[in-house]
Design an enzyme around this catalytic site. Structure first.
Site, PDB file in Angstrom:
ATOM      1  N   ASP A  40       0.804  -1.031  -0.045  1.00 20.08           N
ATOM      2  CA  ASP A  40       0.149   0.001   0.048  1.00 20.08           C
ATOM      3  C   ASP A  40       0.988   1.252  -0.020  1.00 20.08           C
ATOM      4  O   ASP A  40       1.977   1.203   0.452  1.00 20.08           O
ATOM      5  CB  ASP A  40      -1.015   0.166   1.276  1.00 20.08           C
ATOM      6  CG  ASP A  40      -2.300   0.922   0.886  1.00 20.08           C
ATOM      7  OD1 ASP A  40      -2.061   2.130   0.817  1.00 20.08           O
ATOM      8  OD2 ASP A  40      -3.361   0.480   0.790  1.00 20.08           O
ATOM      9  N   ASP A  74       4.826   3.040  -3.935  1.00 20.83           N
ATOM     10  CA  ASP A  74       3.890   3.661  -4.779  1.00 20.83           C
ATOM     11  C   ASP A  74       4.087   2.715  -6.213  1.00 20.83           C
ATOM     12  O   ASP A  74       5.032   2.563  -6.618  1.00 20.83           O
ATOM     13  CB  ASP A  74       4.451   5.090  -5.376  1.00 20.83           C
ATOM     14  CG  ASP A  74       3.805   5.595  -6.479  1.00 20.83           C
ATOM     15  OD1 ASP A  74       2.798   5.019  -7.104  1.00 20.83           O
ATOM     16  OD2 ASP A  74       4.091   6.519  -6.690  1.00 20.83           O
ATOM     17  N   ASN A 101      -5.395  -4.760  -6.216  1.00 18.68           N
ATOM     18  CA  ASN A 101      -6.641  -4.209  -5.781  1.00 18.68           C
ATOM     19  C   ASN A 101      -6.514  -2.761  -5.673  1.00 18.68           C
ATOM     20  O   ASN A 101      -7.373  -2.008  -5.651  1.00 18.68           O
ATOM     21  CB  ASN A 101      -7.039  -4.808  -4.182  1.00 18.68           C
ATOM     22  CG  ASN A 101      -8.145  -3.924  -3.533  1.00 18.68           C
ATOM     23  OD1 ASN A 101      -9.213  -3.755  -3.831  1.00 18.68           O
ATOM     24  ND2 ASN A 101      -7.616  -3.073  -2.485  1.00 18.68           N
ATOM     25  N   TYR A 171     -11.475   7.020 -14.779  1.00 17.15           N
ATOM     26  CA  TYR A 171     -11.486   5.959 -13.747  1.00 17.15           C
ATOM     27  C   TYR A 171     -11.943   4.659 -14.547  1.00 17.15           C
ATOM     28  O   TYR A 171     -11.309   3.707 -14.558  1.00 17.15           O
ATOM     29  CB  TYR A 171     -12.206   6.372 -12.580  1.00 17.15           C
ATOM     30  CG  TYR A 171     -12.420   5.266 -11.461  1.00 17.15           C
ATOM     31  CD1 TYR A 171     -11.284   4.328 -10.999  1.00 17.15           C
ATOM     32  CD2 TYR A 171     -13.432   4.591 -11.461  1.00 17.15           C
ATOM     33  CE1 TYR A 171     -11.354   3.431 -10.298  1.00 17.15           C
ATOM     34  CE2 TYR A 171     -13.723   3.659 -10.559  1.00 17.15           C
ATOM     35  CZ  TYR A 171     -12.777   3.029 -10.029  1.00 17.15           C
ATOM     36  OH  TYR A 171     -13.000   1.990  -9.091  1.00 17.15           O
ATOM     37  N   LYS A 175      -9.801   1.379 -15.658  1.00 14.84           N
ATOM     38  CA  LYS A 175     -10.363  -0.064 -15.217  1.00 14.84           C
ATOM     39  C   LYS A 175     -10.687  -1.169 -16.380  1.00 14.84           C
ATOM     40  O   LYS A 175     -10.637  -2.286 -16.300  1.00 14.84           O
ATOM     41  CB  LYS A 175     -11.538  -0.046 -14.373  1.00 14.84           C
ATOM     42  CG  LYS A 175     -11.017   0.256 -12.777  1.00 14.84           C
ATOM     43  CD  LYS A 175      -9.941  -0.377 -12.393  1.00 14.84           C
ATOM     44  CE  LYS A 175      -9.781  -0.051 -10.909  1.00 14.84           C
ATOM     45  NZ  LYS A 175      -8.643  -0.888  -9.977  1.00 14.84           N
ATOM     46  N   ILE A 204     -19.725  -0.806  -3.132  1.00 15.59           N
ATOM     47  CA  ILE A 204     -19.301  -1.478  -1.922  1.00 15.59           C
ATOM     48  C   ILE A 204     -18.945  -0.384  -0.927  1.00 15.59           C
ATOM     49  O   ILE A 204     -18.196   0.487  -1.240  1.00 15.59           O
ATOM     50  CB  ILE A 204     -18.116  -2.268  -2.307  1.00 15.59           C
ATOM     51  CG1 ILE A 204     -18.368  -3.184  -3.358  1.00 15.59           C
ATOM     52  CG2 ILE A 204     -17.762  -2.939  -1.130  1.00 15.59           C
ATOM     53  CD1 ILE A 204     -19.679  -4.130  -3.241  1.00 15.59           C
ATOM     54  N   THR A 206     -17.064   0.913   1.987  1.00 14.07           N
ATOM     55  CA  THR A 206     -16.004   0.855   2.674  1.00 14.07           C
ATOM     56  C   THR A 206     -15.817   2.185   3.502  1.00 14.07           C
ATOM     57  O   THR A 206     -16.661   3.185   3.243  1.00 14.07           O
ATOM     58  CB  THR A 206     -14.591   0.721   1.921  1.00 14.07           C
ATOM     59  OG1 THR A 206     -14.436   1.895   1.032  1.00 14.07           O
ATOM     60  CG2 THR A 206     -15.033  -0.432   0.702  1.00 14.07           C
TER      61      THR A 206
END
Length: 269
Positions: A40, A74, A101, A171, A175, A204, A206
């Protein structure tokens, strides 16, 4: 009776694993016996959102009795992605599954339309949502178990159907590029026994999404009317698909995409 697939002795990498869906994937696979590499850009993100009780993501996985390698990097930088993947293989062993992810619609929503996305936003979204996965795949493939390796790339339902106002254009396009890239991976790597598939989450909830919901018009109550199951998804709704595509349960599935959306897109409003 079918037994639950296990990841005992398996080495798994999850990117964007400090919080949200990535954290859910990492913890779920660790509970199934996997040793986990977590990547991450900010390893403390989940801690700030109180998503686990341990001092760190790594500690949360260690508490499950599994080995873990945590790398803050990164991943849109090829050298950093390469170094992170190599560190996992060196310390944990050959990679069995990688879950790409990392990413997100991280630029301001009001300038996310197809006609007004500025150059800086376009570059950032492509780097974070497409190139980071490409770099991790290219680094991981030579270090993966063959046959039996699995690549799971997380995209978005937006790759198939746009926002009702046309937001998040770049975005979604990044994807969609990852979806096409995954299909090419499946063709190239099938002969050596590595599978490549995608998962497309819907709405979703989060902690990060919830925090930004009002400003972005995401996760509003009226949106549930377009979801046949009449609720937003939870992280726990996502982990089964990752388990399935990352395990031998899906040994004859490659080049596919599972939509985990509660039926989003089936209703015409």
């Amino acid at each position: 009776m079918m037994t639950q697939p296990r990841f005992d002795g398996k080495v798994v990498i999850v990117t964007g694993a400090a919080g949200g869906m990535g954290l859910g994937y990492a913890l779920h696979l660790a509970k199934l016996g996997a040793d986990v590499g977590i990547f991450d850009k900010d390893l403390d993100a989940g801690k700030r959102n109180s998503e686990y009780d341990a001092d760190s993501v790594a500690d949360a996985i260690k508490a499950l009795g599994r080995r873990v390698v945590a790398v803050q990097a990164d991943l849109s930088n090829r050298a950093e992605a390469q170094s992170a993947v190599e560190k996992v293989a060196r310390e944990l062993g050959p990679i069995d599954t990688i879950v790409n992810n990392a990413g997100g619609a991280i630029t301001p929503a009001d300038r996310s339309y197809a006609t007004n996305s500025p150059d800086d936003d376009i570059e950032l979204l492509i780097k974070v949502n497409f190139l980071s996965a490409v770099y991790c795949c290219q680094a991981a493939v030579p270090l993966m178990t063959t046959p039996g390796g699995a690549i799971v790339n997380i995209i978005t339902f937006g790759a198939f159907a746009g926002d009702s106002h046309g937001k998040y254009a770049v975005y979604s396009a990044a994807k969609a590029a990852l979806l096409t890239y995954t299909r090419h991976l499946a063709v190239e790597l099938g002969p050596v026994g590595i599978r490549a598939n995608c998962i497309a989450p819907g709405l979703i909830h989060t902690p990060r999404v919830a925090a930004a919901a009002a400003a972005r018009g995401m996760g509003t109550n009226d949106q549930t009317s377009g979801i046949p199951l009449r609720r937003f998804g939870k992280v726990d709704d996502m982990v089964g698909a990752v388990e399935f595509l990352g395990s031998d349960m899906s040994a004859y599935i490659t080049g596919e995409c599972i939509r985990v959306t509660g039926g989003l897109g089936l209703i015409s409003l």
